[in-house]
Design a protein around this motif. Sequence first.
Motif, PDB file in Angstrom:
ATOM      1  N   LEU A 108       0.829  -1.205   0.000  1.00 58.54           N
ATOM      2  CA  LEU A 108       0.000   0.000   0.000  1.00 58.54           C
ATOM      3  C   LEU A 108       0.863   1.254   0.000  1.00 58.54           C
ATOM      4  CD1 LEU A 108      -2.826   1.448   0.508  1.00 58.54           C
ATOM      5  CD2 LEU A 108      -2.135   1.413   2.921  1.00 58.54           C
ATOM      6  N   ARG A 109       1.838   1.317   0.873  1.00 59.64           N
ATOM      7  CA  ARG A 109       2.667   2.521   1.019  1.00 59.64           C
ATOM      8  C   ARG A 109       3.484   2.817  -0.232  1.00 59.64           C
ATOM      9  NH1 ARG A 109      -0.564   4.661   4.508  1.00 59.64           N
ATOM     10  NH2 ARG A 109      -0.341   3.944   6.644  1.00 59.64           N
ATOM     11  N   ARG A 110       3.689   1.818  -1.112  1.00 57.64           N
ATOM     12  CA  ARG A 110       4.412   2.039  -2.369  1.00 57.64           C
ATOM     13  C   ARG A 110       3.489   2.475  -3.506  1.00 57.64           C
ATOM     14  NH1 ARG A 110       7.577  -2.823  -0.730  1.00 57.64           N
ATOM     15  NH2 ARG A 110       6.093  -4.035  -1.935  1.00 57.64           N
ATOM     16  N   MET A 111       2.189   2.376  -3.301  1.00 58.18           N
ATOM     17  CA  MET A 111       1.222   2.767  -4.332  1.00 58.18           C
ATOM     18  C   MET A 111       1.118   4.293  -4.419  1.00 58.18           C
ATOM     19  SD  MET A 111      -1.921   0.130  -3.564  1.00 58.18           S
ATOM     20  CE  MET A 111      -2.931   0.679  -4.936  1.00 58.18           C
ATOM     21  N   HIS A 112       0.693   4.779  -5.578  1.00 60.07           N
ATOM     22  CA  HIS A 112       0.422   6.207  -5.723  1.00 60.07           C
ATOM     23  C   HIS A 112      -0.693   6.583  -4.739  1.00 60.07           C
ATOM     24  CE1 HIS A 112      -0.112  10.113  -7.497  1.00 60.07           C
ATOM     25  NE2 HIS A 112      -1.408   9.878  -7.575  1.00 60.07           N
ATOM     26  N   GLY A 113      -0.438   7.533  -3.854  1.00 56.31           N
ATOM     27  CA  GLY A 113      -1.408   7.955  -2.849  1.00 56.31           C
ATOM     28  C   GLY A 113      -1.467   7.037  -1.638  1.00 56.31           C
ATOM     29  N   GLY A 114      -0.676   5.985  -1.641  1.00 59.21           N
ATOM     30  CA  GLY A 114      -0.703   5.011  -0.554  1.00 59.21           C
ATOM     31  C   GLY A 114      -0.104   5.485   0.753  1.00 59.21           C
ATOM     32  N   ASP A 115       0.535   6.639   0.725  1.00 57.47           N
ATOM     33  CA  ASP A 115       1.073   7.196   1.965  1.00 57.47           C
ATOM     34  C   ASP A 115       0.013   7.962   2.745  1.00 57.47           C
ATOM     35  OD1 ASP A 115       0.919   9.175   0.012  1.00 57.47           O
ATOM     36  OD2 ASP A 115       2.676  10.252   0.750  1.00 57.47           O
ATOM     37  N   GLY A 116      -1.155   8.175   2.147  1.00 58.28           N
ATOM     38  CA  GLY A 116      -2.203   8.977   2.773  1.00 58.28           C
ATOM     39  C   GLY A 116      -3.054   8.300   3.827  1.00 58.28           C
ATOM     40  N   PRO A 117      -3.527   7.076   3.589  1.00 56.86           N
ATOM     41  CA  PRO A 117      -4.470   6.484   4.546  1.00 56.86           C
ATOM     42  C   PRO A 117      -3.858   6.212   5.923  1.00 56.86           C
ATOM     43  CG  PRO A 117      -4.499   5.276   2.474  1.00 56.86           C
ATOM     44  CD  PRO A 117      -3.352   6.228   2.404  1.00 56.86           C
ATOM     45  N   GLN A 118      -4.641   6.490   6.946  1.00 56.67           N
ATOM     46  CA  GLN A 118      -4.291   6.069   8.295  1.00 56.67           C
ATOM     47  C   GLN A 118      -4.598   4.572   8.354  1.00 56.67           C
ATOM     48  OE1 GLN A 118      -3.067   8.183  10.826  1.00 56.67           O
ATOM     49  NE2 GLN A 118      -2.840   9.518   9.064  1.00 56.67           N
ATOM     50  N   ALA A 119      -3.684   3.764   8.843  1.00 60.96           N
ATOM     51  CA  ALA A 119      -3.869   2.313   8.842  1.00 60.96           C
ATOM     52  C   ALA A 119      -3.727   1.755  10.249  1.00 60.96           C
ATOM     53  CB  ALA A 119      -2.861   1.656   7.908  1.00 60.96           C
ATOM     54  N   ILE A 120      -4.772   1.082  10.696  1.00 64.26           N
ATOM     55  CA  ILE A 120      -4.750   0.415  11.995  1.00 64.26           C
ATOM     56  C   ILE A 120      -4.650  -1.080  11.731  1.00 64.26           C
ATOM     57  CG2 ILE A 120      -6.024  -0.089  14.103  1.00 64.26           C
ATOM     58  CD1 ILE A 120      -7.354   2.664  13.775  1.00 64.26           C
ATOM     59  N   ILE A 121      -3.594  -1.694  12.231  1.00 60.95           N
ATOM     60  CA  ILE A 121      -3.406  -3.121  12.060  1.00 60.95           C
ATOM     61  C   ILE A 121      -3.851  -3.824  13.338  1.00 60.95           C
ATOM     62  CG2 ILE A 121      -0.983  -3.110  12.785  1.00 60.95           C
ATOM     63  CD1 ILE A 121      -0.549  -5.262  10.518  1.00 60.95           C
ATOM     64  N   CYS A 122      -4.583  -4.902  13.172  1.00 61.69           N
ATOM     65  CA  CYS A 122      -5.115  -5.657  14.300  1.00 61.69           C
ATOM     66  C   CYS A 122      -4.268  -6.919  14.479  1.00 61.69           C
ATOM     67  CB  CYS A 122      -6.576  -6.009  14.043  1.00 61.69           C
ATOM     68  SG  CYS A 122      -7.379  -6.718  15.477  1.00 61.69           S
ATOM     69  N   LEU A 123      -3.640  -7.037  15.632  1.00 63.27           N
ATOM     70  CA  LEU A 123      -2.706  -8.131  15.909  1.00 63.27           C
ATOM     71  C   LEU A 123      -3.286  -9.117  16.906  1.00 63.27           C
ATOM     72  CD1 LEU A 123       0.434  -5.845  16.244  1.00 63.27           C
ATOM     73  CD2 LEU A 123      -0.276  -7.162  14.230  1.00 63.27           C
ATOM     74  N   ASN A 124      -2.828 -10.365  16.809  1.00 64.02           N
ATOM     75  CA  ASN A 124      -3.275 -11.418  17.721  1.00 64.02           C
ATOM     76  C   ASN A 124      -2.453 -11.517  18.985  1.00 64.02           C
ATOM     77  OD1 ASN A 124      -5.323 -12.308  15.972  1.00 64.02           O
ATOM     78  ND2 ASN A 124      -3.843 -13.496  14.798  1.00 64.02           N
ATOM     79  N   GLU A 125      -1.233 -11.026  18.931  1.00 67.66           N
ATOM     80  CA  GLU A 125      -0.327 -11.161  20.066  1.00 67.66           C
ATOM     81  C   GLU A 125       0.187  -9.807  20.504  1.00 67.66           C
ATOM     82  OE1 GLU A 125       2.881 -13.834  19.143  1.00 67.66           O
ATOM     83  OE2 GLU A 125       1.611 -14.982  17.794  1.00 67.66           O
TER      84      GLU A 125
END
Length: 136
Positions: free
Chosen positions: A67-84
Amino acid sequence: MRYVLVVDDSTVIRKIVRRVLEGMDLEITEASDVRQALAVCSLSMPDAIFVDGGMPTLDGCEFLRKLRRMHGGDGPQAIICLNENDVAQIARAMHAGASDFMMKPFDADYVRAKFAFVGARQASATSPILSRANRR
């Protein structure tokens, strides 16, 4: 922030997160895997993303790197959900491009708080904000 992409291989988790975020007056699109999520982003980049860290084939960190390498991919806020609650896993997610993380299991209040937090951070950078959610 108005448009959120929810990426998780679990239909149940997607449904739960969707309901919470729709309650915050956000528009939601779902993807059941990383390939589908990247296709969605190539058509219309979301303002924010909820992504499962532990999906099969390509995980949430791989998604964030792509995502971060895509055009405009630096824009979205991203919350990752982890199991540990593993510091190395959290560091890997943040290095891959996560804006924040959350742990499973979670409840509606936790999801709302995390999205309000990234919305508030986004507002401080003069980007569109999740205005209604920040007032709640």
